[in-house]
Structures are given as structure tokens and as C-alpha cells.
Design a protein around this motif. Sequence first.
Motif, mmCIF file in Angstrom:
data_model
loop_
_atom_site.group_PDB
_atom_site.id
_atom_site.type_symbol
_atom_site.label_atom_id
_atom_site.label_comp_id
_atom_site.label_asym_id
_atom_site.label_seq_id
_atom_site.Cartn_x
_atom_site.Cartn_y
_atom_site.Cartn_z
ATOM 1 N N LEU A 57 92.650 48.919 33.654
ATOM 2 C CA LEU A 57 91.325 49.338 34.124
ATOM 3 C C LEU A 57 91.063 48.885 35.558
ATOM 4 O O LEU A 57 89.982 49.131 36.105
ATOM 5 C CB LEU A 57 90.236 48.763 33.211
ATOM 6 N N GLY A 58 92.045 48.183 36.154
ATOM 7 C CA GLY A 58 91.877 47.707 37.521
ATOM 8 C C GLY A 58 91.003 46.479 37.638
ATOM 9 O O GLY A 58 90.348 46.272 38.664
ATOM 10 N N MET A 59 90.994 45.638 36.611
ATOM 11 C CA MET A 59 90.167 44.430 36.616
ATOM 12 C C MET A 59 90.823 43.350 35.783
ATOM 13 O O MET A 59 91.871 43.575 35.163
ATOM 14 C CB MET A 59 88.764 44.742 36.091
ATOM 15 N N THR A 60 90.221 42.166 35.763
ATOM 16 C CA THR A 60 90.722 41.072 34.928
ATOM 17 C C THR A 60 89.662 40.691 33.896
ATOM 18 O O THR A 60 88.471 40.943 34.099
ATOM 19 C CB THR A 60 91.052 39.822 35.759
ATOM 20 N N CYS A 61 90.112 40.089 32.820
ATOM 21 C CA CYS A 61 89.182 39.661 31.776
ATOM 22 C C CYS A 61 88.201 38.628 32.313
ATOM 23 O O CYS A 61 87.005 38.671 32.015
ATOM 24 C CB CYS A 61 89.978 39.079 30.599
ATOM 25 N N THR A 62 88.690 37.710 33.133
ATOM 26 C CA THR A 62 87.835 36.658 33.692
ATOM 27 C C THR A 62 86.724 37.245 34.557
ATOM 28 O O THR A 62 85.569 36.815 34.494
ATOM 29 C CB THR A 62 88.683 35.678 34.531
ATOM 30 N N THR A 63 87.067 38.254 35.352
ATOM 31 C CA THR A 63 86.065 38.896 36.205
ATOM 32 C C THR A 63 85.019 39.628 35.377
ATOM 33 O O THR A 63 83.823 39.596 35.696
ATOM 34 C CB THR A 63 86.749 39.881 37.171
ATOM 35 N N VAL A 64 85.458 40.293 34.313
ATOM 36 C CA VAL A 64 84.517 40.996 33.446
ATOM 37 C C VAL A 64 83.521 40.016 32.837
ATOM 38 O O VAL A 64 82.307 40.266 32.828
ATOM 39 C CB VAL A 64 85.268 41.763 32.335
ATOM 40 N N ILE A 65 84.004 38.891 32.330
ATOM 41 C CA ILE A 65 83.110 37.878 31.744
ATOM 42 C C ILE A 65 82.140 37.354 32.796
ATOM 43 O O ILE A 65 80.931 37.255 32.559
ATOM 44 C CB ILE A 65 83.930 36.716 31.142
ATOM 45 N N ARG A 66 82.669 37.033 33.978
ATOM 46 C CA ARG A 66 81.819 36.508 35.051
ATOM 47 C C ARG A 66 80.726 37.501 35.436
ATOM 48 O O ARG A 66 79.543 37.143 35.542
ATOM 49 C CB ARG A 66 82.674 36.196 36.280
#
Length: 323
Positions: free
Chosen positions: A252-261
Motif C-alpha cells: 500500500l506504500g506505507m508502514t504499519c508504524t506510520t499507520v498507527i501513528r
Amino acid sequence: MELLKNQDLMQREWTPMPYDQWTNDLRSICGSFNPKAIEHNGVVTGAARRVDVCGMEFAHVSNDLDRVHRDWDDIRKDANEHLFLIMQLEGSCGVEHVGQQAVLDVGDCILVDSTRPTTFYFGGQFSNHLSLHLPRQIMYSASDVDFDIARKLEAFDPMAMMLRALVAKIMSTAQSDATSSNLRHLMFSATRQAFVSSGDTISALNDSTTRRLQLVDVLIDRHLTESDLCAKWLATRIGVSIRTLQEDFQGLGMTCTTVIRDKRLRFVREKIEQTKDQKGAKTIAEVAYSAGFNDISYFNRSFKELFDCVPTDLLRPVSAPGH
């Protein structure tokens, strides 16, 4: 006052307006959507307007287009995440969402998630609906009730009648009214109860990448403010390796950590905007800590990066026109 008799929402004659203006109005209110006309003659019969009442935001949308679509690229462009409680006022509307299809007739209601692709079908026929924007993180994280997305409530369902009556009350109540805060909380609770799930949504999901990401998204929203929430905790919870989970998000072009943040940042912003005028409201730091942030400097930098403003900007009074 019955919502379906509200003369501010229903007009005897709808004036055609420029297609580009209608599109820009819709995107300014609801986020990135792509309208399509059956015959593009440059006009749309209807309007897309924002209605702010009782401290809540509505979109009043009418048109005679073929369809309006929202895909993953549109979702990534939007900074805010909402659940849209849609109530059909005139005409009919087909809705395709999270693999389910429904047709809304007058008085019907449906709950749609802005973080999922959606297509609204009109077929060139006039449709008029009201959409209440409910902050997504607040709807999930402040509740232990499981509720369904994309399930239609028919007009004469008592729950649909309750929701229409409550929205009618909200639309006739000023934000300065002493009951406005209670009405907002009641609206959140009533919507959850109206769409309460009859089964275990999590156990019903299979192990495909798309379904895994849907499951992870639900888990993040349910546990958003918990300190243990991280990529490793999520991978363990759904029974995959952390590498598999990371690859899912990379797609999806993102990281799990960034989504949570980012979800925590949006949650903090919604909380601040909802409670800033209340007596005894939490400080920005207290809200940030309660959302799972441990480092206020990191929180402030991240907030500025996502919203292009600092948290204290939300507390400043809005200047009157001409000032």
C-alpha cells in the motif's frame, strides 16, 4: 421535526449547477471522490453543501450523475478518516462497499467507512441524501460494541427511525445549546447500537492480503490508545510473521508504524476539536499521552508533519470575516 419533511433539505425544484463546481464542492466536504456523468453536458442537477450544526458536520448531497467512485488512491489523499452515516432523502442510490451491495430508498440508512473504496450508483436519476460525518477513531476506540459497515437499515426499521429522529433533533439544535454535547455523544452511541454486529467479524475474515489488512485496521482502531499496540503485537494477534505484515503494508506504500501513528494523530485532533470549549477539558499533552504517545516532542513534530499546523493552533478562536 421529521427529517424527511425538513424543507431545508428538500426543494421543489433543484437548479442545475456547473459540473466542475459540484465536483469541487463535494471534494471539499467529503474528501477525494470521482464523479461520472452518463452524458457529460457540463451541468449537474443538485448541490453538494456542508451543514454544520450542534458541533457535528453533515454533507447534503444531491445529483443526477451516473455514479461517484472512491478508490485506494483517493483514500490516501485524505487526511481525515470518518464513518459516513448516510440517510436517503429522495430518489434511490446503489452502494457498493467492502464487497457488499445495497440499494437505498427514501428513509433507508447505511454506514460507510471512508478508509474503504466505495461506489455510489445513481444511473442518471435524481438522488438526494444526507451524510453525517462521524470521526472514525472515536467511533471505534471509545466503544466495546462491534458494529457493521455496509449493512442497510430499511426505512421502517425502528433503528432507522430512531437515527432519523435524532438527526432531526441535532439539526435543530445550536452548538451553544446546553444539550449539544449530550446529543453528540448520544448520536455516536445510537449509531453503534443501530448497526450492532450479530456475528464475529474478526473470525469471519480469511487470510488473503486484503482481508488481513481489513482485520489489522479493525484491531488498530479497537486498541488505538493501548501502549502495547505495534506491528509485532498485530502480527502475533492475526497469526502471521512480522515480515508478512510489513510486506502487506508495503504493497500500500506505507508502514504499519506510520499507520498507527497517523491514526493516533487524527484521534488526538478530533478529541481536541471536540472538547476545546468544554470546561475542565484535558490539555493537549494529556490527550496525546492518552492516545498512546510517550514523547511530546515527537508528537508535536509528527502533528506538524501531517496537518501542517501545530496542536495549539486548534485552540485559537476562528477569526470573523474581515478580521
